[in-house]
Enzyme design. Structure first.
Site, short mmCIF file in Angstrom:
data_model
loop_
_atom_site.label_atom_id
_atom_site.label_comp_id
_atom_site.label_asym_id
_atom_site.label_seq_id
_atom_site.Cartn_x
_atom_site.Cartn_y
_atom_site.Cartn_z
N LEU B 59 0.84 -1.20 0.00
CA LEU B 59 0.00 0.00 0.00
C LEU B 59 0.88 1.26 0.00
CD1 LEU B 59 -3.17 0.06 2.23
CD2 LEU B 59 -2.26 2.02 1.02
N ALA B 60 1.34 1.64 -1.16
CA ALA B 60 2.27 2.77 -1.25
C ALA B 60 2.23 3.31 -2.68
CB ALA B 60 3.68 2.30 -0.90
N GLU B 61 1.62 4.47 -2.83
CA GLU B 61 1.36 4.97 -4.19
C GLU B 61 2.62 5.43 -4.90
OE1 GLU B 61 -0.28 5.87 -1.45
OE2 GLU B 61 -2.22 4.89 -1.77
N GLN B 83 -6.13 4.32 -6.13
CA GLN B 83 -7.47 3.90 -5.69
C GLN B 83 -8.51 5.01 -5.72
OE1 GLN B 83 -8.06 1.90 -1.68
NE2 GLN B 83 -8.14 0.22 -3.15
N PHE B 84 -8.10 6.20 -5.28
CA PHE B 84 -8.97 7.38 -5.33
C PHE B 84 -8.11 8.58 -5.69
CE2 PHE B 84 -11.74 4.72 -2.79
CZ PHE B 84 -13.02 5.13 -3.13
N ASP B 85 -8.75 9.59 -6.27
CA ASP B 85 -8.07 10.84 -6.63
C ASP B 85 -7.10 11.34 -5.56
OD1 ASP B 85 -10.27 11.84 -4.86
OD2 ASP B 85 -11.46 11.52 -6.67
N PHE B 87 -5.86 9.85 -3.07
CA PHE B 87 -4.84 8.89 -2.63
C PHE B 87 -3.71 8.79 -3.66
CE2 PHE B 87 -8.42 6.48 -0.26
CZ PHE B 87 -8.47 7.48 0.68
N TYR B 89 -1.98 11.42 -4.39
CA TYR B 89 -1.01 12.49 -4.09
C TYR B 89 0.35 11.99 -3.60
CZ TYR B 89 -5.22 15.39 -4.60
OH TYR B 89 -6.36 15.98 -5.07
N PRO B 90 0.42 10.89 -2.85
CA PRO B 90 1.77 10.43 -2.47
C PRO B 90 2.64 10.11 -3.69
CG PRO B 90 0.12 9.34 -1.12
CD PRO B 90 -0.62 10.09 -2.20
N HIS B 130 -12.08 11.49 -1.09
CA HIS B 130 -12.56 10.53 -2.08
C HIS B 130 -13.25 11.19 -3.27
CE1 HIS B 130 -11.98 8.00 1.44
NE2 HIS B 130 -12.08 6.93 0.67
#
Lengths: 408, 349
Positions: B59-61, B83-85, B87, B89-90, B130
């Site tokens: 779990l690490a964008e 997964q979502f807009d 999320f 950003y990382p 979200h």
């Protein structure tokens, strides 16, 4: 498979999670092979824990001391004279490249130069420990490593000359662009290794970063991804004690950077970063292990940045001359030269030849970087997309028109 | 043969068809494996193509994005799901500093044929983080191609085109449309693509985009003569309703679905505005320094002498995306769009 935990201690080890030759840890990833030889591991009947398997040596591995004397190490045999001579040749060239680049900055031919003076052993070993089809992922301070992997010195310095943000084709020598945003390139290295694995290629990837970069999130994500996907990446941290001005003790209070490996389920090792022989041995073993399917490893080299961060930095504001002076006798060139002399491998003729080679490279740099190169304003738009958008076509036309009016 | 298909199923089918056609296509992200993604866009892909081609990551964008860059460098065509807009950003540093720049830095030697799929925007009663409309961040970054389908057919076609595109594509999926349905002749659509067994894993060489690619091309979603409504993504359906309502009041509005934010189809947009002489730009994102602002600027720069009224915007307010019970105050509505149309100085006509 070389370097595997070996048959020794199978019975006892099985109780600790070993199954035959393969150790399984809680993440479910098989770890085949180890950084450690069976001889160095716990005795035949001793249980070997995951911790013992992954923790680095008690002290940085050293095979040749600052006086040029061989230090015996059960885990890591000394590379042969030929390999060391080859490395010495690159060390001398690397030192000359650093000196010449500094001079070119003073002469206004390079915008800036982050020198690896004092770290040449790390630079050279990171390039020599892999083959032509293996990838190297360098940072901005790894110019000497890039050149040692085969990239043309003038093309390498294009970035700092200001002609373009990178001057070489990464595919030609399998050297990625020199990354400036810290630790970001480690993930690209993971991706290249992942693609190679999916394609069934036995490529190994060496990914470089410094001590400061280990604080970045991408360092963590890269090591974790490499471990979870069991990828052939050797992460090689040159711990030169400073991130620009900030000393290591303000980055981390971990026992060592190599200790971080265990948190990801991969072996870590630490090595004297000014000892070329030890670097070749430790990195070589990690590369072999990765190529044989053993997964990633983390290697930390203890070294020292002898000069300022770049020519624009003033190191006297954050460290003492005495501290720097302590590292001078540990110089990587001095010690390897002494050892090779003692071994009678390095003759005076060879030394002359090597010095001549270094001068040739320096002259190549001067010629290439003193030449007035033409830059093409059309290039501004040429590579942003495979096909220019209509917006970029308009803007290119505008600039072309502007320039034609200026020259009219 | 025409079938009813959801937007989500169209995306899923596009992924499966491209994975079938090209074994260099790999899909990964968070929960995209056995679960099939939180919106089920990757449903069945792991089962069908195996864990090597569609897999879950830690779990690490930033890790997902950075690894995709390396895979694209080394001959694969990664399609990653954020997964979502909010999320995504990382991963922003990897997107801005490397995805967008590496081809340029290497003078085109390194191509990054990758697709970044982002479920985006609101209208679903989602909680904080979200529902962001993050298109301006990407559109403002040179080197990124940014598209947003608004119909089921475009969802299918544009995703396949994005995967075959030689450059990185930010593929924005309006999540409020995921379960919208349309009649679709899937077989006819699929036959356009043929069934070449592409094997590009030997090199990074990308193929050219199809000649009739939607990338860079807007569509006229509804023809009209009195004013042009310019929109994209989740706002297209709202704007279509507004145009239908205006027609009942005797006003003929043309609707342009931009589809491709970068590259932007100036030609289609300007031709329409020159024809109608009036324009309103509608988008869900906050209006300040937005894609809508850019469109307004382009229209007035290029169509000034054709304009009978200032070009207006109907956008989200300049506030963080509101809580579910407040979002209907925020989102461009049919009434707010029609109010803007009413302000286009008709009395001077």
């Amino acid at each position: 498979m070389a370097g595997r935990p070996g048959k020794s201690g199978n019975t006892a080890a099985a109780d600790q999670g070993f199954e035959g030759d393969t150790m399984t840890i809680s993440t479910g990833n098989p770890i085949e092979g180890s950084m450690a030889d069976p001889s160095r591991r716990a005795g035949m009947d001793d249980p070997v824990t995951a911790e013992a398997y992954m923790l680095p040596s008690g002290q940085p591995v050293q095979l040749v001391d600052p006086d040029g004397l061989h230090v015996h190490n059960d885990k890591y045999p000394l590379p042969d004279g030929e390999a060391l001579l080859k490395a010495y040749r690159e060390l001398v060239v690397g030192r000359r490249v650093n000196d010449q680049a500094n001079a070119l900055v003073r002469q206004g031919r390079l915008a800036v130069y982050p020198s690896s003076h004092g770290q040449e052993a790390c630079q050279v070993a990171s390039a020599l420990c892999i083959g032509a089809d293996d990838w190297l992922f360098p940072t901005y301070r790894d110019t000497v490593a890039v050149i040692a992997k085969g990239v043309d010195p003038v093309q390498t310095l294009t970035l700092l000359q200001g002609d373009w943000h990178s001057g070489y084709d990464p595919y030609e020598h399998k050297v990625s662009i020199q990354a400036t945003p810290l630790a970001t390139q480690l993930l690209h290295a993971v991706g290249v290794a992942h693609a190679a694995k999916l394609k069934g290629e036995d490529t190994v990837v060496v990914a470089l970063c410094g001590d400061g970069a280990t604080s970045e999130g991408d360092f963590h994500e890269a090591l974790n991804f490499a471990a979870v996907f069991h990828l052939p990446v050797v992460f090689f941290v040159q711990n030169n004690q400073y991130a620009i001005s900030v000393p290591l003790n303000k980055q981390t209070v971990a026992p060592s950077l190599a200790h971080k490996a265990i948190g990801y389920g991969m072996p870590g090792e630490r090595v004297d970063g000014n000892d070329t022989a030890a670097l070749l041995a430790v990195l070589g073993k990690a590369v072999d292990r990765a190529r044989q399917g053993g997964g990633p490893a983390l290697v930390e080299a203890h070294t020292y940045r002898m000069q300022s961060h770049t020519n624009a930095d003033d190191a006297t504001r954050y460290r003492t001359d005495d501290e720097v002076a302590e590292w001078a006798p540990k110089d990587p060139l001095v010690r390897l030269r002494a050892y090779l002399k003692e071994l009678n491998v390095l003759t005076e003729e060879l030394e002359e030849e090597i010095a001549g080679r270094a001068e040739t490279v320096a002259a190549q740099m001067r010629d290439g970087l003193n030449a007035e190169t033409e830059v093409d304003p059309e290039d501004l738009f040429r590579f942003v997309f495979t096909e220019k958008t209509s917006q970029l076509r308009e803007q290119a036309a505008m600039l072309r028109d502007e320039l034609s009016r200026e020259s009219a | 043969m025409s079938t009813t298909m959801t937007f989500a199923k169209a995306l899923n089918t596009a992924l499966a068809d491209e994975m079938e056609a090209d074994r260099s296509v790999v899909v990964f992200g968070e929960d995209v494996g056995p679960l099939g993604g939180v919106f089920r866009i990757t449903d069945g892909l792991t089962q069908r193509f195996g864990e090597e081609r569609c897999f879950d990551t830690p779990l690490a964008e930033s890790g997902i994005m950075g690894m995709a860059i390396g895979m694209a460098m080394n001959g694969l065509r990664p399609v990653v799901e954020m997964q979502f807009d909010a999320f995504a950003y990382p991963a922003f540093e990897q997107v801005v500093s490397h995805v967008a720049k590496m081809p340029n830095r290497t003078r085109g030697k390194v191509k990054l044929p990758m697709v970044i799929r982002i479920p985006y925007a609101g209208g679903i009663g989602g909680v904080e983080h979200h529902c962001d409309s993050s298109e301006s961040y990407y559109a403002h970054t040179p080197g990124l191609t940014v598209v947003a389908p608004a119909t089921v057919e475009d969802a299918y076609t544009m995703l396949r085109e994005a995967i075959r595109f030689p450059d990185p594509v930010v593929f924005l999926e309006p999540k409020k449309l995921y379960f919208s349905k349309e009649q679709l002749d899937l077989e006819a659509l699929q036959s356009r693509w043929g069934t070449p067994a592409l094997d590009r894993t030997d090199g990074p060489e990308p193929t050219a985009a199809p000649a009739d690619s939607s990338i860079g091309r807007a569509v006229i979603a509804r023809e009209g003569t009195d004013a042009t409504l310019i929109t994209y993504g989740p706002s297209v359906s709202t704007v279509m309703k507004a145009a239908a309502a205006a027609a009942e009041e005797g006003r003929s509005l043309e609707v342009i679905d931009i589809r491709s934010i970068v590259p932007f189809d100036d030609e289609t947009v300007m031709a329409s505005v020159r024809k109608t002489g009036r324009a309103v730009v509608v988008a869900e994102a906050p209006g300040f320094a937005s894609v809508a602002s850019e469109i307004v600027a382009r229209v007035q720069e290029r169509c000034f002498h054709s304009l009978a009224a200032p070009v207006l915007r109907v956008t989200g307010f300049d506030i963080p995306y509101p809580a579910p019970k407040l979002e209907h105050f925020y989102l461009p509505s049919v009434d707010r769009i029609l109010d803007a149309v009413d302000e286009l100085q008709w009395e001077d006509a």
